[in-house]
Design a protein around this motif. Structure first.
Motif, PDB file in Angstrom:
ATOM      1  N   ARG A 115      10.757  -5.154  -2.159  1.00  0.00           N
ATOM      2  CA  ARG A 115      11.112  -3.710  -2.355  1.00  0.00           C
ATOM      3  C   ARG A 115      11.678  -2.836  -1.639  1.00  0.00           C
ATOM      4  NH1 ARG A 115       4.272  -4.186  -3.331  1.00  0.00           N
ATOM      5  NH2 ARG A 115       4.625  -1.860  -3.213  1.00  0.00           N
ATOM      6  N   HIS A 116      11.555  -1.611  -2.358  1.00  0.00           N
ATOM      7  CA  HIS A 116      13.016  -1.011  -1.706  1.00  0.00           C
ATOM      8  C   HIS A 116      12.265   0.379  -1.289  1.00  0.00           C
ATOM      9  CE1 HIS A 116      15.468  -2.910  -5.493  1.00  0.00           C
ATOM     10  NE2 HIS A 116      16.374  -3.167  -3.704  1.00  0.00           N
ATOM     11  N   LEU A 117      12.415   0.359   0.474  1.00  0.00           N
ATOM     12  CA  LEU A 117      11.316   1.618   0.671  1.00  0.00           C
ATOM     13  C   LEU A 117      12.016   2.575   1.451  1.00  0.00           C
ATOM     14  CD1 LEU A 117       8.330  -0.456   2.654  1.00  0.00           C
ATOM     15  CD2 LEU A 117       8.603   0.409   0.445  1.00  0.00           C
ATOM     16  N   LEU A 118      12.437   3.836   0.406  1.00  0.00           N
ATOM     17  CA  LEU A 118      13.349   5.312   1.710  1.00  0.00           C
ATOM     18  C   LEU A 118      12.921   5.426   1.899  1.00  0.00           C
ATOM     19  CD1 LEU A 118      15.546   6.244   0.066  1.00  0.00           C
ATOM     20  CD2 LEU A 118      15.223   7.893  -1.366  1.00  0.00           C
ATOM     21  N   ALA A 119      11.285   5.210   1.843  1.00  0.00           N
ATOM     22  CA  ALA A 119      10.716   6.345   3.768  1.00  0.00           C
ATOM     23  C   ALA A 119       9.099   5.639   3.680  1.00  0.00           C
ATOM     24  CB  ALA A 119      10.154   7.102   3.532  1.00  0.00           C
ATOM     25  N   PHE A 120       8.869   4.799   5.161  1.00  0.00           N
ATOM     26  CA  PHE A 120       7.877   4.347   5.465  1.00  0.00           C
ATOM     27  C   PHE A 120       6.880   4.731   6.770  1.00  0.00           C
ATOM     28  CE2 PHE A 120       4.365   0.860   7.200  1.00  0.00           C
ATOM     29  CZ  PHE A 120       4.173   1.328   6.394  1.00  0.00           C
ATOM     30  N   ASP A 121       5.822   5.511   6.657  1.00  0.00           N
ATOM     31  CA  ASP A 121       5.172   5.845   7.646  1.00  0.00           C
ATOM     32  C   ASP A 121       3.467   5.162   7.570  1.00  0.00           C
ATOM     33  OD1 ASP A 121       3.187   7.271   9.805  1.00  0.00           O
ATOM     34  OD2 ASP A 121       4.247   9.441   9.051  1.00  0.00           O
ATOM     35  N   GLY A 122       2.683   4.292   7.990  1.00  0.00           N
ATOM     36  CA  GLY A 122       1.994   3.572   8.134  1.00  0.00           C
ATOM     37  C   GLY A 122       0.577   4.396   8.915  1.00  0.00           C
ATOM     38  N   ARG A 123       0.307   5.192   9.319  1.00  0.00           N
ATOM     39  CA  ARG A 123       0.044   6.123  10.142  1.00  0.00           C
ATOM     40  C   ARG A 123      -0.774   6.914   9.412  1.00  0.00           C
ATOM     41  NH1 ARG A 123       4.501   9.261  14.482  1.00  0.00           N
ATOM     42  NH2 ARG A 123       4.691   9.776  11.934  1.00  0.00           N
ATOM     43  N   GLY A 124      -1.878   6.904  10.000  1.00  0.00           N
ATOM     44  CA  GLY A 124      -2.854   7.998   8.922  1.00  0.00           C
ATOM     45  C   GLY A 124      -3.375   7.517   7.869  1.00  0.00           C
ATOM     46  N   ALA A 125      -3.828   8.012   6.345  1.00  0.00           N
ATOM     47  CA  ALA A 125      -4.139   7.424   5.101  1.00  0.00           C
ATOM     48  C   ALA A 125      -2.538   7.001   4.982  1.00  0.00           C
ATOM     49  CB  ALA A 125      -3.890   9.180   4.423  1.00  0.00           C
ATOM     50  N   GLY A 126      -1.392   7.031   5.713  1.00  0.00           N
ATOM     51  CA  GLY A 126       0.207   6.716   5.182  1.00  0.00           C
ATOM     52  C   GLY A 126       0.933   7.378   4.163  1.00  0.00           C
ATOM     53  N   GLN A 127       2.424   7.390   4.639  1.00  0.00           N
ATOM     54  CA  GLN A 127       2.713   7.863   3.453  1.00  0.00           C
ATOM     55  C   GLN A 127       3.774   6.428   2.965  1.00  0.00           C
ATOM     56  OE1 GLN A 127       3.767  11.818   4.185  1.00  0.00           O
ATOM     57  NE2 GLN A 127       2.191  12.350   5.254  1.00  0.00           N
ATOM     58  N   ALA A 128       4.626   7.132   1.722  1.00  0.00           N
ATOM     59  CA  ALA A 128       5.885   5.824   1.255  1.00  0.00           C
ATOM     60  C   ALA A 128       6.293   6.467   0.638  1.00  0.00           C
ATOM     61  CB  ALA A 128       5.377   4.514   1.224  1.00  0.00           C
ATOM     62  N   THR A 129       7.798   6.072   0.056  1.00  0.00           N
ATOM     63  CA  THR A 129       9.139   6.224  -0.611  1.00  0.00           C
ATOM     64  C   THR A 129       9.701   5.715  -1.164  1.00  0.00           C
ATOM     65  OG1 THR A 129       9.153   8.736  -0.003  1.00  0.00           O
ATOM     66  CG2 THR A 129      11.199   7.508  -1.749  1.00  0.00           C
ATOM     67  N   GLU A 130       9.316   5.265  -2.780  1.00  0.00           N
ATOM     68  CA  GLU A 130       9.857   3.405  -2.917  1.00  0.00           C
ATOM     69  C   GLU A 130       9.971   3.790  -4.429  1.00  0.00           C
ATOM     70  OE1 GLU A 130       7.970  -0.536  -4.329  1.00  0.00           O
ATOM     71  OE2 GLU A 130       6.069   0.580  -3.857  1.00  0.00           O
ATOM     72  N   VAL A 141      11.010   6.616  -9.330  1.00  0.00           N
ATOM     73  CA  VAL A 141      10.995   6.629  -7.278  1.00  0.00           C
ATOM     74  C   VAL A 141       9.700   7.002  -7.162  1.00  0.00           C
ATOM     75  CG1 VAL A 141      11.113   7.581  -5.447  1.00  0.00           C
ATOM     76  CG2 VAL A 141      13.112   7.661  -6.964  1.00  0.00           C
ATOM     77  N   ALA A 142       8.498   6.489  -6.990  1.00  0.00           N
ATOM     78  CA  ALA A 142       7.562   6.965  -6.103  1.00  0.00           C
ATOM     79  C   ALA A 142       7.584   7.029  -4.668  1.00  0.00           C
ATOM     80  CB  ALA A 142       6.288   5.156  -6.789  1.00  0.00           C
ATOM     81  N   TRP A 143       6.862   8.516  -5.310  1.00  0.00           N
ATOM     82  CA  TRP A 143       6.858   9.773  -3.951  1.00  0.00           C
ATOM     83  C   TRP A 143       5.611   9.755  -2.909  1.00  0.00           C
ATOM     84  CZ3 TRP A 143       5.852  14.978  -2.371  1.00  0.00           C
ATOM     85  CH2 TRP A 143       5.724  15.334  -1.354  1.00  0.00           C
ATOM     86  N   LEU A 144       5.039   8.762  -2.399  1.00  0.00           N
ATOM     87  CA  LEU A 144       3.338   9.315  -1.671  1.00  0.00           C
ATOM     88  C   LEU A 144       3.994   9.860  -0.051  1.00  0.00           C
ATOM     89  CD1 LEU A 144       0.013   9.414  -0.935  1.00  0.00           C
ATOM     90  CD2 LEU A 144       0.706   6.836  -0.698  1.00  0.00           C
ATOM     91  N   GLY A 145       4.954  11.205  -0.127  1.00  0.00           N
ATOM     92  CA  GLY A 145       5.340  11.953   0.601  1.00  0.00           C
ATOM     93  C   GLY A 145       4.827  12.828   1.165  1.00  0.00           C
ATOM     94  N   TYR A 146       3.233  13.543   1.437  1.00  0.00           N
ATOM     95  CA  TYR A 146       2.254  14.129   1.479  1.00  0.00           C
ATOM     96  C   TYR A 146       0.731  13.193   1.623  1.00  0.00           C
ATOM     97  CZ  TYR A 146       0.232  15.418  -2.709  1.00  0.00           C
ATOM     98  OH  TYR A 146      -0.384  14.863  -4.180  1.00  0.00           O
ATOM     99  N   GLU A 147       0.361  13.912   2.842  1.00  0.00           N
ATOM    100  CA  GLU A 147      -1.207  13.670   2.721  1.00  0.00           C
ATOM    101  C   GLU A 147      -2.067  14.226   1.927  1.00  0.00           C
ATOM    102  OE1 GLU A 147      -4.863  14.028   6.165  1.00  0.00           O
ATOM    103  OE2 GLU A 147      -2.522  15.295   6.184  1.00  0.00           O
ATOM    104  N   THR A 148      -2.329  12.859   0.682  1.00  0.00           N
ATOM    105  CA  THR A 148      -3.263  14.053  -0.398  1.00  0.00           C
ATOM    106  C   THR A 148      -3.737  14.230   0.446  1.00  0.00           C
ATOM    107  OG1 THR A 148      -3.852  11.929  -1.139  1.00  0.00           O
ATOM    108  CG2 THR A 148      -2.024  12.680  -2.283  1.00  0.00           C
TER     109      THR A 148
END
Length: 328
Positions: free
Chosen positions: A95-110, A162-169
């Motif tokens: 996996r190529h993660l440009l960002a990762f935050d496992g807190r709360g609902a979580g965010q990631a950029t792959e 780039v799959a951007w889950l970079g906000y709290e949906t």
């Protein structure tokens, strides 16, 4: 129709609109309460480092995979097996993660593909109910697009997704999903991501924003000043703007809706209720909005990136800049 009758008709329409939107708000407040008490699963604070460059990209990927691995261990110790499994999958060496935050609902950029050599880059922006727990379905969309780009791309054209889950949906049933609040907070983050990506790819790569459902509201809020060639809105409930020109972007603005998408039955209204603007206004696939409407086939709300679909083929062509090949 006389002026008095016309005024009465307008008042009745206005009242009906407010009633519909008030009902949406009331339902959104009541229904999520059962799930609101879920305890938060612990996760490490994300790694902090300088914006990656082409030369440091592999190091950034490794650092965020390490964060995901630690988040998995912490989730497992907390007894949250579902989150532990999701985090563990993110930590896989492939996996190529440009960002990762496992807190709360979580965010990631792959990242899928080689950003450092890409000529065309598609950035996917998801809609409601997307989190680390449901990330698999979002990633499946990115994988399907990446595979389609490989088929559609002319010889010598290199692509990345780039799959951007970079906000709290927002939740599909929530007060937040009917307002622009989450999108307003997400928009600066999306523009910042585009700046980071530009620093990795260099000046010649062309970017597209492919925005699903509530993600189309995020893209609309981020459009002004965003360095992208195309913005595609699919399954959009509206953008908060009355027309494509109000987005203040030099990008081509596209819109599509599948024949079986329930969003087509959502009232495209906007009203001020309780001090908040609720609803997103003009339908992006309507002639009055002014987007380039393209074919999406018979699919439903979750089918825009389905392998073999008309919508996926057209999204790939938009990403590649093959605008004359996009079917209307």
């Amino acid at each position: 129709m006389g002026s008095r009758s016309a005024a009465g008709w307008r008042r009745r329409v206005s009242t009906a609109r407010r009633t519909v939107l008030a009902a949406l708000i009331c339902g959104a407040v009541v229904l999520p309460l059962a799930g609101a008490a879920r305890p938060e699963t612990p996760a490490p604070t994300p790694s902090v480092s300088a914006a990656p460059t082409a030369g440091t990209l592999d190091e950034a990927y490794a650092a965020h995979r390490a964060d995901a691995a630690e988040a998995s261990r912490m989730a497992a110790a907390h007894g949250d097996r579902r989150r532990a499994a999701a985090d563990r999958a993110m930590a896989d060496p492939s996996r190529h993660l440009l960002a990762f935050d496992g807190r709360g609902a979580g965010q990631a950029t792959e990242v899928l593909g080689d950003l450092t050599r890409a000529d065309r880059v598609a950035v996917l922006v998801p809609g409601s109910d997307t989190s680390l727990d449901t990330y698999g379905r979002f990633r499946a969309a990115a994988l399907a697009l990446h595979a389609r780009l490989a088929v559609e791309a002319p010889e010598g054209t290199r692509t990345a997704v780039v799959a951007w889950l970079g906000y709290e949906t927002p939740g599909t049933v929530s007060t937040a999903v009917a307002t622009t609040g989450r999108a307003d907070r997400a928009a600066p983050k999306l523009r910042a991501l585009l700046d980071v990506l530009r620093g990795i790819t260099g000046p010649t790569a062309r970017f597209s924003l492919l925005c699903h459902s509530y993600g189309s509201v995020v893209c609309a809020r981020a459009a002004e000043g965003a360095d992208v060639a195309d913005i595609a809105l699919v399954g959009s409930p509206g953008t908060g703007a009355d027309s494509a020109s109000e987005l203040r972007t030099g990008a081509r603005v596209w819109a599509a809706r599948g024949a079986d998408d329930w969003v087509g039955h959502v009232p495209h209204l906007s009203a001020d209720l309780f001090g908040t603007t609720v609803g997103f206004g003009t339908d992006p696939v309507s002639p009055g909005f002014g987007a380039r409407v393209f074919a999406a086939g018979d699919g439903g709300h979750s089918d825009y990136f389905a392998p073999g679909s008309v919508s996926l083929r057209n999204l790939a062509r938009i990403t590649l800049g093959e605008t004359t090949e996009v079917t209307r």
